[in-house]
Design an enzyme around this catalytic site. Structure first.
Site, PDB file in Angstrom:
ATOM      1  N   GLY A 164       0.824  -1.340   0.002  1.00 12.91           N
ATOM      2  CA  GLY A 164       0.125  -0.092  -0.031  1.00 12.91           C
ATOM      3  C   GLY A 164       0.860   1.247  -0.112  1.00 12.91           C
ATOM      4  O   GLY A 164       0.299   2.307   0.003  1.00 12.91           O
ATOM      5  N   SER A 190       4.893 -12.923  -3.057  1.00 12.41           N
ATOM      6  CA  SER A 190       4.139 -12.850  -3.848  1.00 12.41           C
ATOM      7  C   SER A 190       4.310 -11.754  -5.150  1.00 12.41           C
ATOM      8  O   SER A 190       5.133 -10.789  -4.883  1.00 12.41           O
ATOM      9  CB  SER A 190       2.712 -12.412  -3.595  1.00 12.41           C
ATOM     10  OG  SER A 190       2.243 -13.384  -2.627  1.00 12.41           O
ATOM     11  N   ARG A 191       3.629 -12.060  -6.593  1.00 11.93           N
ATOM     12  CA  ARG A 191       3.729 -10.770  -7.221  1.00 11.93           C
ATOM     13  C   ARG A 191       2.739  -9.791  -6.777  1.00 11.93           C
ATOM     14  O   ARG A 191       1.971  -9.917  -5.790  1.00 11.93           O
ATOM     15  CB  ARG A 191       3.286 -11.385  -8.673  1.00 11.93           C
ATOM     16  CG  ARG A 191       4.559 -12.299  -9.114  1.00 11.93           C
ATOM     17  CD  ARG A 191       4.401 -12.643 -10.540  1.00 11.93           C
ATOM     18  NE  ARG A 191       5.094 -13.750 -10.963  1.00 11.93           N
ATOM     19  CZ  ARG A 191       6.349 -13.563 -11.313  1.00 11.93           C
ATOM     20  NH1 ARG A 191       6.804 -12.416 -11.385  1.00 11.93           N
ATOM     21  NH2 ARG A 191       6.970 -14.527 -11.875  1.00 11.93           N
ATOM     22  N   THR A 199       7.674  -8.005  -4.629  1.00  9.16           N
ATOM     23  CA  THR A 199       9.128  -8.177  -4.547  1.00  9.16           C
ATOM     24  C   THR A 199       9.408  -9.079  -5.518  1.00  9.16           C
ATOM     25  O   THR A 199      10.716  -9.079  -6.019  1.00  9.16           O
ATOM     26  CB  THR A 199       9.438  -8.837  -3.017  1.00  9.16           C
ATOM     27  OG1 THR A 199       9.150  -7.879  -2.005  1.00  9.16           O
ATOM     28  CG2 THR A 199      10.866  -9.123  -2.999  1.00  9.16           C
ATOM     29  N   ASP A 252      -7.993  -6.211  -0.950  1.00 11.35           N
ATOM     30  CA  ASP A 252      -7.117  -7.178  -0.063  1.00 11.35           C
ATOM     31  C   ASP A 252      -7.603  -7.086   1.091  1.00 11.35           C
ATOM     32  O   ASP A 252      -7.192  -6.552   2.085  1.00 11.35           O
ATOM     33  CB  ASP A 252      -5.729  -6.672  -0.247  1.00 11.35           C
ATOM     34  CG  ASP A 252      -4.553  -7.640  -0.016  1.00 11.35           C
ATOM     35  OD1 ASP A 252      -5.116  -8.974   0.229  1.00 11.35           O
ATOM     36  OD2 ASP A 252      -3.461  -7.238   0.040  1.00 11.35           O
ATOM     37  N   SER A 260      -3.399 -15.248   3.887  1.00  9.53           N
ATOM     38  CA  SER A 260      -2.398 -15.110   2.728  1.00  9.53           C
ATOM     39  C   SER A 260      -0.852 -15.195   3.014  1.00  9.53           C
ATOM     40  O   SER A 260      -0.144 -15.856   2.583  1.00  9.53           O
ATOM     41  CB  SER A 260      -2.557 -13.886   1.789  1.00  9.53           C
ATOM     42  OG  SER A 260      -1.589 -13.823   0.663  1.00  9.53           O
TER      43      SER A 260
END
Length: 492
Positions: A164, A190-191, A199, A252, A260
Site C-alpha cells: 500500500g 508474491s507478485r 518483491t 485485499d 495469505s
C-alpha cells in the site's frame, strides 16, 4: 450424451468444457453449469462454456487442464460443488465453520469453482470480513493444500510488508543484511496484487524468481537465503488463485491478507517473522488504531500456527523510495546496497532488519553490515545463484524510454504525496507487467516547491500507455502543493 473430446486452447487455467450450443441445449446445460465427463473408467468435472463456432455439434472442447481427456466421452449434468453453498453463506454474512472453509479452499485448489464463483468468494470476504476464528481456520486450510518446506534450523527468519506504500521495496535489502549476519532467510514473495510491483516483480529485474523446491534448497544452502516467487513452488497455491481474483477489483481484505501472508510463511518453514504494517492517509491501513488491531490479529494467528510473529507499525503517508515500478524500485534497492540511494528506503530497511535480527536473537547491527559492503556482496551472491548478473550496477537499470515529467503549476509546500494515486498512475503506465514502466517521485511532504519544479516523472514502454497515464494524471493530484499559509491551515 456421447461426444468426441477435442483439445482447445483459449488461454485459461480453469477446467472449461466447450459445448456447441446445439448439444448444450439438448443436455440442458447453461454457462457455468458443471458437467460430469466419464472416460476410460474415470470421471472428471468441467465448467460449461457454450459456443456456436469453437467446437462442432457432436464434439466437446477440453481446455488445458482437461487435455488428458481423449476419445469418446459420456457427458452428463452435474451439480455445483458444496463450496458454492458456503460462499453464498458468507455472502449472507454468516460465519463459516472450519470444515466449510476447508471445502472452499480445496475446491479452489482443484479448480472446481468458476471465475464468477471465486470472485463471489472474494467479494463476500471483502464485504463481510472474516472473524479471528475464520482467519485461523482459513490459514491452516491454505497451508495444508500445498507443499511445506523444512530447513532443519531452530530459527528461520522472514519478513513481509502488507503493501500500500509506493516504492516500499525494502525486502531485498533486509534479506541481504540478515543472511550476511548468518541467519537463514528463504524469502518467498508474491507478485503485485494492488501495487505496481511486488518483491518478486522487482527481483525478476535482476534474476530468475521461479524455481523448484530442490533448486531453492540449493540456493539457500549456498547463500543462506533466496528471493523467489512463492507461487512457483506450490506453497499455499490457493493464495495465488485468490490473488488472481482480487487483482481486477484491487481489494485485499484484512482476514484474507493475514491468511495469505501467514500460510506462505508457514509453508516456507519460517519460524520468526516481522510484519511491516504501514498506516496513514492513502495506505492500505489508514489509522493507527486499525494498524494495531491488524498487528494483534497477525500475532494471534501466528501463535495458533506456532510461528513467532512481531509487527512493525510504520508511517505510510509518504512513498519510501523514489522509484515506483519493478525496474525503478530495483534501481533504488541496488543504490542503497551500493551505499547511496533514497535515504528513506535505507532507514526503513535498516530499522526492519535490526528488528528481525533482534527477534531472532542475533546481536548484529544492520547499519554496520550495510556500510561494510557485506550486504551488497550477499545480494550479488543470491542474484548469481538465481541465474542473474552479479556485476550489474544501479546505473545500468534504465526505465521505459517513453516519459513525461509533471511540474508544479504554483509555488508552495508539498502537503501530501498520495500513495494510492501514485500506484494507480504507475499501473496505468504499465507496471508491473511492463517492468520498466512506473514513476520517479521528485518531491516529499514538507518540501518547498517553486512554480515549474518537477513533481514526478512517468515512464512507460509504449507511447499508448504513456498517453493513458497522462490522461489519468490530469484528473489526479498525487503531489498536493499548497501555499505556505494554506499549508499551515491544513496541518491544523
Amino acid at each position: 450424451m456421447k461426444l468426441e473430446a477435442t483439445t482447445v486452447d483459449i488461454g485459461t487455467s480453469r477446467p472449461l468444457v466447450l459445448l456447441n450450443t446445439i448439444d448444450a441445449a439438448e443436455l440442458g446445460a447453461h454457462p457455468i453449469d458443471r458437467v460430469r465427463i466419464e472416460h476410460a473408467g474415470q470421471t472428471t468435472t468441467g465448467i460449461v462454456k457454450r459456443t456456436d463456432e469453437l467446437v462442432e455439434a457432436g464434439t466437446v472442447g477440453m481446455t488445458e487442464p482437461l487435455h488428458h481427456v481423449r476419445g469418446t466421452v459420456d457427458v452428463t449434468l452435474a451439480g455445483a460443488p458444496q463450496s458454492v453453498r458456503y460462499v453464498r453463506k458468507k455472502l449472507d454474512d454468516i460465519e463459516l465453520e472450519a470444515h466449510e472453509l476447508e471445502t472452499i479452499v480445496r475446491d479452489i485448489h482443484e479448480n472446481r469453482l468458476s471465475d464468477v464463483e471465486l470472485s463471489a468468494y472474494v467479494s463476500a470476504v471483502y464485504t463481510n470480513g472474516l472473524s479471528l476464528e475464520e482467519t485461523k481456520h482459513l490459514t491452516e486450510a491454505m497451508t495444508d493444500v500445498g507443499k511445506q518446506l523444512s530447513w532443519g534450523h531452530p530459527v528461520v527468519a522472514d519478513k513481509h510488508s502488507i503493501g500500500g506504500v509506493a516504492g516500499n521495496c525494502v525486502t531485498p535489502i533486509i534479506v541481504s543484511v540478515v543472511t550476511a549476519a548468518g541467519l537463514t532467510m528463504p524469502k518467498t514473495s508474491s507478485r503485485a496484487v494492488t501495487s505496481p510491483a511486488g518483491t518478486a516483480d522487482v527481483m525478476e529485474v535482476f534474476c530468475d524468481v521461479e524455481f523448484s523446491i530442490d533448486e531453492i534448497e540449493s540456493i539457500v544452502t549456498e547463500t543462506n537465503g533466496c528471493l523467489v516467487w512463492g507461487g512457483g513452488v506450490d506453497l499455499s497455491p490457493v493464495d495465488d488463485e485468490i490473488i488472481r481474483a482480487e487483482n481486477p477489483l484491487s481489494v485485499d481484505p484484512a482476514g484474507q491478507l493475514i491468511a495469505s501472508v501467514l500460510s506462505k510463511k508457514r509453508s516456507a518453514g519460517s519460524t520468526h517473522v516481522v510484519i511491516d504494517i504501514p498506516y496513514g492517509e492513502g495506505a492500505k491501513v489508514e489509522s493507527l488504531v486499525a494498524a494495531r488491531e491488524l498487528a494483534d490479529d497477525f500475532k494471534r494467528v501466528g501463535t495458533h500456527l506456532e510461528v513467532d510473529v512481531t509487527c512493525a507499525i510504520t508511517h505510510g503517508t509518504d512513498p519510501i523510495g523514489r522509484g515506483v515500478g519493478p525496474t525503478l524500485e530495483a534501481r533504488d534497492v541496488l543504490a542503497v546496497l551500493e551505499g547511496d540511494g533514497p535515504e528513506s528506503l535505507r532507514l526503513k530497511s535498516v530499522r526492519l532488519a535490526d528488528m528481525l535480527l533482534e527477534h531472532c536473537g542475533v546481536d548484529a547491527s544492520a547499519t554496520d553490515i550495510l556500510e561494510s559492503g557485506r550486504a551488497l556482496e550477499r545480494f550479488t551472491r543470491i542474484v548469481a545463484a538465481q541465474g542473474g548478473d552479479p556485476v550489474v550496477e544501479s546505473d545500468d537499470l534504465e526505465p521505459g524510454a517513453e516519459s513525461t515529467t509533471i511540474r508544479a503549476d504554483r509555488a508552495g509546500v508539498a502537503t501530501r504525496v498520495d500513495n494510492r494515486q501514485l500506484c494507480d498512475l504507475a499501473r496505468r503506465a504499465g507496471a508491473p507487467l511492463d517492468s520498466r514502466a512506473g514513476l520517479v517521485i521528485h518531491r516529499r511532504v514538507t518540501d518547498s516547491i517553486e512554480t515549474g519544479d518537477p513533481l514526478y516523472t512517468i515512464h512507460a514502454e509504449t507511447p499508448a500507455k504513456l498517453a493513458e497515464a497522462e490522461r489519468l494524471a490530469e484528473r489526479l493530484e498525487p503531489v498536493r502543493v499548497r501555499s505556505t499559509a494554506d499549508a499551515l491551515v491544513e496541518r491544523r
